[in-house]
Design a protein around this motif. Structure first.
Motif, PDB file in Angstrom:
ATOM      1  N   GLY A 174       0.812  -1.211   0.000  1.00  0.00           N
ATOM      2  CA  GLY A 174       0.000   0.000   0.000  1.00  0.00           C
ATOM      3  C   GLY A 174       0.841   1.255   0.000  1.00  0.00           C
ATOM      4  N   LEU A 177       2.603   1.868  -3.317  1.00  0.00           N
ATOM      5  CA  LEU A 177       1.774   2.522  -4.323  1.00  0.00           C
ATOM      6  C   LEU A 177       1.737   4.028  -4.113  1.00  0.00           C
ATOM      7  CD1 LEU A 177      -1.168  -0.043  -4.439  1.00  0.00           C
ATOM      8  CD2 LEU A 177       0.489   0.399  -6.260  1.00  0.00           C
ATOM      9  N   THR A 219      -4.277  -2.962   1.667  1.00  0.00           N
ATOM     10  CA  THR A 219      -3.567  -2.198   0.639  1.00  0.00           C
ATOM     11  C   THR A 219      -4.456  -1.112   0.052  1.00  0.00           C
ATOM     12  OG1 THR A 219      -2.146  -4.084   0.053  1.00  0.00           O
ATOM     13  CG2 THR A 219      -2.415  -2.345  -1.608  1.00  0.00           C
ATOM     14  N   ALA A 220      -5.693  -1.479  -0.244  1.00  0.00           N
ATOM     15  CA  ALA A 220      -6.629  -0.523  -0.843  1.00  0.00           C
ATOM     16  C   ALA A 220      -6.929   0.638   0.101  1.00  0.00           C
ATOM     17  CB  ALA A 220      -7.930  -1.240  -1.224  1.00  0.00           C
ATOM     18  N   ALA A 223      -3.838   2.981  -0.014  1.00  0.00           N
ATOM     19  CA  ALA A 223      -3.427   3.646  -1.255  1.00  0.00           C
ATOM     20  C   ALA A 223      -4.533   4.353  -2.019  1.00  0.00           C
ATOM     21  CB  ALA A 223      -2.757   2.619  -2.175  1.00  0.00           C
ATOM     22  N   ILE A 224      -5.718   3.747  -2.124  1.00  0.00           N
ATOM     23  CA  ILE A 224      -6.741   4.258  -3.043  1.00  0.00           C
ATOM     24  C   ILE A 224      -7.245   5.655  -2.707  1.00  0.00           C
ATOM     25  CG2 ILE A 224      -9.119   3.891  -3.823  1.00  0.00           C
ATOM     26  CD1 ILE A 224      -8.508   0.947  -4.072  1.00  0.00           C
ATOM     27  N   PRO A 225      -7.460   6.015  -1.433  1.00  0.00           N
ATOM     28  CA  PRO A 225      -8.008   7.350  -1.161  1.00  0.00           C
ATOM     29  C   PRO A 225      -7.220   8.485  -1.791  1.00  0.00           C
ATOM     30  CG  PRO A 225      -8.140   5.999   0.808  1.00  0.00           C
ATOM     31  CD  PRO A 225      -7.356   5.208  -0.202  1.00  0.00           C
ATOM     32  N   TRP A 226      -5.885   8.434  -1.721  1.00  0.00           N
ATOM     33  CA  TRP A 226      -5.120   9.538  -2.295  1.00  0.00           C
ATOM     34  C   TRP A 226      -5.323   9.614  -3.802  1.00  0.00           C
ATOM     35  CZ3 TRP A 226      -1.235   9.641  -5.985  1.00  0.00           C
ATOM     36  CH2 TRP A 226      -0.732  10.919  -6.259  1.00  0.00           C
ATOM     37  N   TYR A 227      -5.296   8.470  -4.498  1.00  0.00           N
ATOM     38  CA  TYR A 227      -5.488   8.474  -5.945  1.00  0.00           C
ATOM     39  C   TYR A 227      -6.860   9.053  -6.303  1.00  0.00           C
ATOM     40  CZ  TYR A 227      -1.277   5.720  -6.839  1.00  0.00           C
ATOM     41  OH  TYR A 227       0.022   5.306  -6.938  1.00  0.00           O
ATOM     42  N   TYR A 228      -7.856   8.688  -5.541  1.00  0.00           N
ATOM     43  CA  TYR A 228      -9.210   9.181  -5.801  1.00  0.00           C
ATOM     44  C   TYR A 228      -9.282  10.695  -5.639  1.00  0.00           C
ATOM     45  CZ  TYR A 228     -14.155  10.189  -5.095  1.00  0.00           C
ATOM     46  OH  TYR A 228     -15.409  10.732  -5.168  1.00  0.00           O
ATOM     47  N   LEU A 238      -4.794  10.774 -13.345  1.00  0.00           N
ATOM     48  CA  LEU A 238      -4.634   9.323 -13.478  1.00  0.00           C
ATOM     49  C   LEU A 238      -4.166   8.931 -14.875  1.00  0.00           C
ATOM     50  CD1 LEU A 238      -7.686   7.912 -11.464  1.00  0.00           C
ATOM     51  CD2 LEU A 238      -5.265   7.879 -10.825  1.00  0.00           C
TER      52      LEU A 238
END
Length: 473
Positions: A174, A177, A219-220, A223-228, A238
């Motif tokens: 995580g 990423l 992992t999600a 990592a995912i909140p920042w990308y979103y 993206l």
């Protein structure tokens, strides 16, 4: 008594690690931030800390930086909050991560009977690792996450039951990423898959000892909140980051889509040359031992694991022209573990130790040679000293500072973001017509682009090997 201790290899390792680590810490505090890469990432972190914008990285005020995820920038910005705005604060997270890796590796090898200081000695005498023990970049955070992933995978597979290492693997993924994006998957999953293919029983161990669904969720969540949120705040991020930075950069020589510079075009296979130069002298020893033991490499699970970990990165980058020597940084860890494994086989350890100390010694002599002669400011690829000198000579520190055509990132950082750009002589005329005192920074290579009429109105007050600062009244 001291002479007897010096005959003891363990004592030499201990002293060397301590002294090199202290010297490297000294460099983090005294060497100015260097253009272009290091000063750029430090400036991005400074802007983050100043603006309190922790989601979208900015290469200049209100100019988003889409090229890299935020982990290393978060660490430097947080360090600024603790230590103030300076080069030491920007570099300290990188130094700390490198030391943590040395400690983790030391504890691992100590359980097998090796010296706790041996991993540190190997790593701190390897040029690539020593350079990045205290450099502002995304590569150190990537290296740390890759190393923790690979170590935790090994510890999990070799344990009899599920352990906390199982979850550490997914936590490191995580953060990886967030360190450099999907590249961490590319650098870790293929060698792990190939290693498991060497013995299908390893796949059964993988599914029985890893909490895969829970791990993916961990992992999600990391990592995912920042990308979103980064995509929400700056649409298009993206596409640029995933397609541009992770595909086109590696397949298109001299990639033209880079918004923040240009591709680092190199001959194909250059990564191997980087590995053999920046891995001195340890990589040469590793390849010699691998050749001598080539018939038994894949019979030893630990050696095969390390070899695949070490070779996959250069193999992956072999066909890419857009590379830097920093891309080999993650493989310094398996190189170190291989040397530790074979350490007792070496009959002339003192010769190896002396050879390994050559690079740190050269750096030490070069630094103090420049420092004691006062030439450090003349030969550093940074505008720090030039800007400090004009502040000392100026009663009013708010005197405008202009750069000709492009700002150096070190100029941005050390002027606390106050440097401005004049792109052409029309703009230069407009500021000169104000009849106010100002400083004008011109890269030496671009000085011929300014007419003699304008140069005659300027007074040279500071210069180094690449930059000149003029005063305009």
């Amino acid at each position: 008594m001291i002479s007897e201790k010096l005959k003891n290899n363990s004592f030499i390792l201990y002293i060397s690690v301590i002294l090199i680590a202290i010297f490297r810490l000294l460099l983090t505090a005294t060497i100015p931030l260097l253009d272009k890469t290091e000063a750029r990432y430090a400036e991005i972190a400074r802007i983050m800390q100043e603006t309190n914008q922790w989601i979208v990285l900015q290469i200049d005020y209100d100019v988003p930086f889409w090229a890299k995820p935020p982990l290393s920038t978060w660490l430097s910005a947080a360090s600024f909050l603790l230590f103030g705005i300076n080069e030491f604060a920007s570099r300290f997270p990188s130094f700390l991560l490198s030391i943590l890796l040395i400690i983790i590796a030391g504890k691992m090898v100590k359980k097998s009977g090796a010296s706790f200081y041996l991993p540190g000695f190997i790593l701190l005498t390897m040029p690539e690792f020593l350079i990045h023990t205290g450099v502002v970049s995304t590569d150190t955070t990537l290296e740390f996450c890759v190393a923790i992933m690979m170590i935790s995978f090994w510890q999990t597979i070799k344990s009899e039951v599920k352990t906390y290492w199982n979850y550490v693997f997914f936590i490191a993924l995580g953060f990886g990423l967030l360190a450099k994006g999907p590249l961490i998957i590319v650098l870790t999953f293929p060698p792990l898959f190939i290693w498991c293919c060497l013995d299908v029983k390893r796949f059964r161990a993988l599914f029985s000892k890893f909490s895969i669904l829970l791990g993916i969720l961990i992992t999600a969540i990391i990592a995912i909140p920042w990308y979103y949120f980064a995509e929400q705040e700056t649409p298009g991020f993206l596409d640029y980051f995933i397609v541009g930075e992770h595909y086109k950069r590696f397949v298109e020589p001299g990639w033209k889509g880079d918004l923040y510079g240009s591709g680092h075009s190199q001959p194909k296979g250059m990564i191997w040359a980087f590995m053999f130069v920046f891995g001195l002298p340890w990589i040469q020893i590793v390849f010699y031992k691998l050749w001598k033991t080539r018939k038994t490499i894949f019979k030893n699970s630990w050696i095969s694991f390390l070899v695949l970990w070490m070779l996959w990165t250069p193999l992956f980058f072999t066909m890419s022209k857009n590379i830097l020597h920093t891309y080999m940084l993650p493989i310094t860890i398996p190189i170190m573990f291989l040397i530790v494994y074979w350490w007792e086989d070496f009959t002339n350890k003192k010769l190896i130790i002396r050879t390994a100390l050559i690079f740190p010694a050269v750096v030490f002599l070069a630094y103090f040679g420049l420092f004691t002669t006062g030439k450090l400011d003349q030969y550093m690829n940074s505008d720090k000293y030039l800007l400090e000198n004009i502040k000392i000579k100026s009663e009013n520190k708010e005197i405008p500072l202009y750069y000709w055509k492009d700002k150096n990132y070190s100029g941005q950082f050390y002027s606390i973001g106050k440097a401005q750009i004049l792109k052409n002589e029309v703009e230069l005329d407009s500021v000169m017509d104000l009849n106010k005192k100002m400083f004008f920074v011109i890269p030496t290579k671009n000085e011929q682009d300014i007419s003699k009429i304008h140069l005659d109105k300027m007074t040279l007050i500071q210069s180094n090997f690449k930059t000149s600062i003029f005063e305009i009244k």
